[in-house]
Enzyme design. Structure first.
Site, PDB file in Angstrom:
ATOM      1  N   HIS A 125      49.345 -33.682  34.249  1.00  0.00           N
ATOM      2  CA  HIS A 125      49.901 -34.014  32.936  1.00  0.00           C
ATOM      3  C   HIS A 125      48.995 -35.011  32.240  1.00  0.00           C
ATOM      4  CE1 HIS A 125      52.745 -36.462  30.308  1.00  0.00           C
ATOM      5  NE2 HIS A 125      52.811 -35.244  29.800  1.00  0.00           N
ATOM      6  N   SER A 126      48.630 -34.725  30.986  1.00  0.00           N
ATOM      7  CA  SER A 126      47.857 -35.652  30.161  1.00  0.00           C
ATOM      8  C   SER A 126      46.517 -35.980  30.833  1.00  0.00           C
ATOM      9  CB  SER A 126      48.694 -36.912  29.901  1.00  0.00           C
ATOM     10  OG  SER A 126      48.131 -37.692  28.885  1.00  0.00           O
ATOM     11  N   PHE A 127      46.231 -37.261  31.087  1.00  0.00           N
ATOM     12  CA  PHE A 127      45.013 -37.652  31.799  1.00  0.00           C
ATOM     13  C   PHE A 127      44.919 -36.949  33.151  1.00  0.00           C
ATOM     14  CE2 PHE A 127      43.413 -40.585  35.136  1.00  0.00           C
ATOM     15  CZ  PHE A 127      42.076 -40.654  34.766  1.00  0.00           C
ATOM     16  N   GLY A 129      45.156 -34.011  33.754  1.00  0.00           N
ATOM     17  CA  GLY A 129      44.349 -32.803  33.625  1.00  0.00           C
ATOM     18  C   GLY A 129      42.914 -33.033  34.054  1.00  0.00           C
ATOM     19  N   HIS A 274      55.558 -35.802  24.561  1.00  0.00           N
ATOM     20  CA  HIS A 274      54.638 -36.063  25.668  1.00  0.00           C
ATOM     21  C   HIS A 274      55.325 -36.602  26.919  1.00  0.00           C
ATOM     22  CE1 HIS A 274      50.489 -36.197  26.986  1.00  0.00           C
ATOM     23  NE2 HIS A 274      50.645 -37.425  27.446  1.00  0.00           N
TER      24      HIS A 274
END
Length: 295
Positions: A125-127, A129, A274
């Site tokens: 998720h988010s960073f 990735g 998010h």
């Protein structure tokens, strides 16, 4: 920022009591990312019926720790899946903020290898990735599918900061420069408008109470991703329409700007922002991750 009104897809479930126990291996029992324990059951749109049994490894993003996944992991386990939520360097109970992206990657790689996990659905998720991009280079033989949930998919040689809009990048640089330990702590107004834009004020304040300063260095490191882009591992992208961390259009955004870099991939969409839905609608998020990971 999102001029269209996406349809919210609902899935009828029935209860499944075939949940195996004892699979939660995160060593962290305390933390700020507390979820509402009755949310998975009260989210009537996502009552569960039997699913293909999968093994998930969930990797959180910045300004979070492994507790980000608590509600989502509970729903997945109740539906018969095996779920792991490893913590990584510089986060959770680790007081050392002087970490690198390689140290973060090593934390997840070591967790997977020490647990001898195979055929995993590795979710970032988010960073996170960027983390699963690098992790997959080292343990590709253990991964069944990669799932990116509103996550950065960096090009070879890029840093996460290269993908931020100029105004956001400048704000991060200023916050980093003003810190005493090379971290970035999001001011509440920025966090509220970008990360939890669909939350009520009370929900936003509750989520923000669990946010800790983020090590800055990994966000600005250039990553060599040549090996990642040569991997044949199946990939999925989960995109939430109301996620405001990255603006859509003008060379930014999650989908298709990030997702298309995966080549052939499965796209799963949802209606959320998010961070809020991990707390308020974990059953919905769990269903999207299942759709992204199943055969």
């Amino acid at each position: 920022m999102f001029p269209y009104q996406p349809q919210v897809h609902q899935y009828p479930y029935s209860n499944n009591q075939l949940m195996p126990h004892g699979y939660y291996n995160s060593p962290y029992s305390d933390g700020g990312w507390l979820w509402q324990q009755n949310t998975w059951a009260s989210d009537e749109s996502y009552r569960m019926h039997p699913q293909q049994r999968l093994c998930f490894v969930l990797v959180h993003g910045s300004w979070a720790d492994a507790h980000f996944w608590d509600g989502i992991a509970e729903v997945l386990r109740r539906n018969g899946h095996v779920v792991y939520t490893p913590e990584y360097a510089g986060h959770g109970s680790d007081p050392n903020k002087n970490v690198t992206h390689a140290m973060i990657t090593k934390s997840v790689v070591d967790f997977i290898t020490k647990q001898d996990l195979c055929d995993i659905i590795l979710v970032g998720h988010s960073f996170g990735g960027t983390v699963i991009q690098k992790v997959s280079e080292q343990v590709s033989d253990r991964i069944k599918r990669l799932v990116f949930w509103d996550a950065f998919v960096l090009k070879d040689g890029e840093s996460l900061s290269d993908e931020l809009p100029p105004q956001t990048k400048q704000a991060f640089e200023q916050l980093r420069a003003s810190s005493k330990d090379d971290t970035i702590m999001l001011p509440f107004p920025l966090f509220r408008d970008l990360f939890v834009n669909t939350a009520s004020l009370e929900e936003a304040e509750s989520i923000y109470s669990g946010v800790a300063p983020e090590p800055a260095k990994p966000l600005f490191e250039k990553l060599n991703l040549k090996v990642f882009y040569a991997l044949p591992t199946p990939k999925s992208y989960v995109y939430f329409y109301q996620d405001g961390v990255l603006p859509q259009g003008e060379g930014f955004g999650w989908n298709p700007h990030m997702s298309i870099r995966l080549g052939l991939f499965r796209l799963i969409v949802g209606d959320g922002d998010h961070m809020t839905d991990s707390r308020t609608r974990p059953a919905m998020v769990a269903q999207k991750l299942y759709e992204a990971g199943r055969d």
